[in-house]
Design an enzyme around this catalytic site. Sequence first.
Site, PDB file in Angstrom:
ATOM      1  CB  ALA A  12      -1.356   0.273   1.124  1.00 56.80           C
ATOM      2  N   GLY A  14       0.412   5.842   0.843  1.00 59.33           N
ATOM      3  CA  GLY A  14      -0.051   6.965   1.302  1.00 59.33           C
ATOM      4  C   GLY A  14       0.606   8.135   1.269  1.00 59.33           C
ATOM      5  N   GLY A  15      -0.259   8.960   1.518  1.00 59.00           N
ATOM      6  CA  GLY A  15       0.703  10.618   1.353  1.00 59.00           C
ATOM      7  C   GLY A  15       1.774   9.868   2.243  1.00 59.00           C
ATOM      8  CB  THR A  18       5.503   2.888   0.809  1.00 61.71           C
ATOM      9  OG1 THR A  18       5.642   4.000  -0.072  1.00 61.71           O
ATOM     10  CG2 THR A  18       5.389   2.117  -0.327  1.00 61.71           C
ATOM     11  CE  LYS A  34       2.338   4.447   8.260  1.00 55.88           C
ATOM     12  NZ  LYS A  34       1.133   4.240   9.375  1.00 55.88           N
ATOM     13  CG  ASP A 128      -7.673   6.489  11.210  1.00 56.46           C
ATOM     14  OD1 ASP A 128      -9.386   6.839  10.691  1.00 56.46           O
ATOM     15  OD2 ASP A 128      -6.792   6.376   9.968  1.00 56.46           O
TER      16      ASP A 128
END
Length: 170
Positions: A12, A14-15, A18, A34, A128
């Site tokens: 994955a 994202g901003g 990775t 990550k 979240d």
Amino acid sequence: KIPGYQMQQRLAEGGAGTIYLARRQATGETVAVKVMAQRLPGGEESKEAQRLSREYEAISRVDSPRIVKMHELGVTDGHVYVVMEYFPAGSLRDLLLGPLPREDVLRYVQQIAGALEIIHRAGILHRDLKPANIMRRTDGSIALIDFGTAKFAAGHAHTLTATGSVVGRL
């Protein structure tokens, strides 16, 4: 490259960074890594790197099968990374593409409630909670992940998310 790990594929992106599927060379264990996208500027950590570091410190102290296992935090080539448990069965979001049997729904709700009780007792408010942050193991159990926007009680006096601000995405 991260010493001791063989990166296999990107899972994955994202901003903020990775997530890669990797193999721990010493044990052969499959893990998720990550890696923050932003390099550390002149020895000073970005807010994203500070969040990842806080997440690692707080979550690695919670010993529960309902919470992701955090293995290692480090820096390579100026990028902060964290090594954590890999979930080959995917997230709860993957299951919500179709109807679920009532028994499965009840089992997941019970496990999620148990996970929330565990982190709340540890002074952690997730902030979240969504299907994509509830991972499934092959044995049918779940674990909460992504504590990057969590609020931590005593011992974590500062917060990196201002009141009223939004971090992350649905």
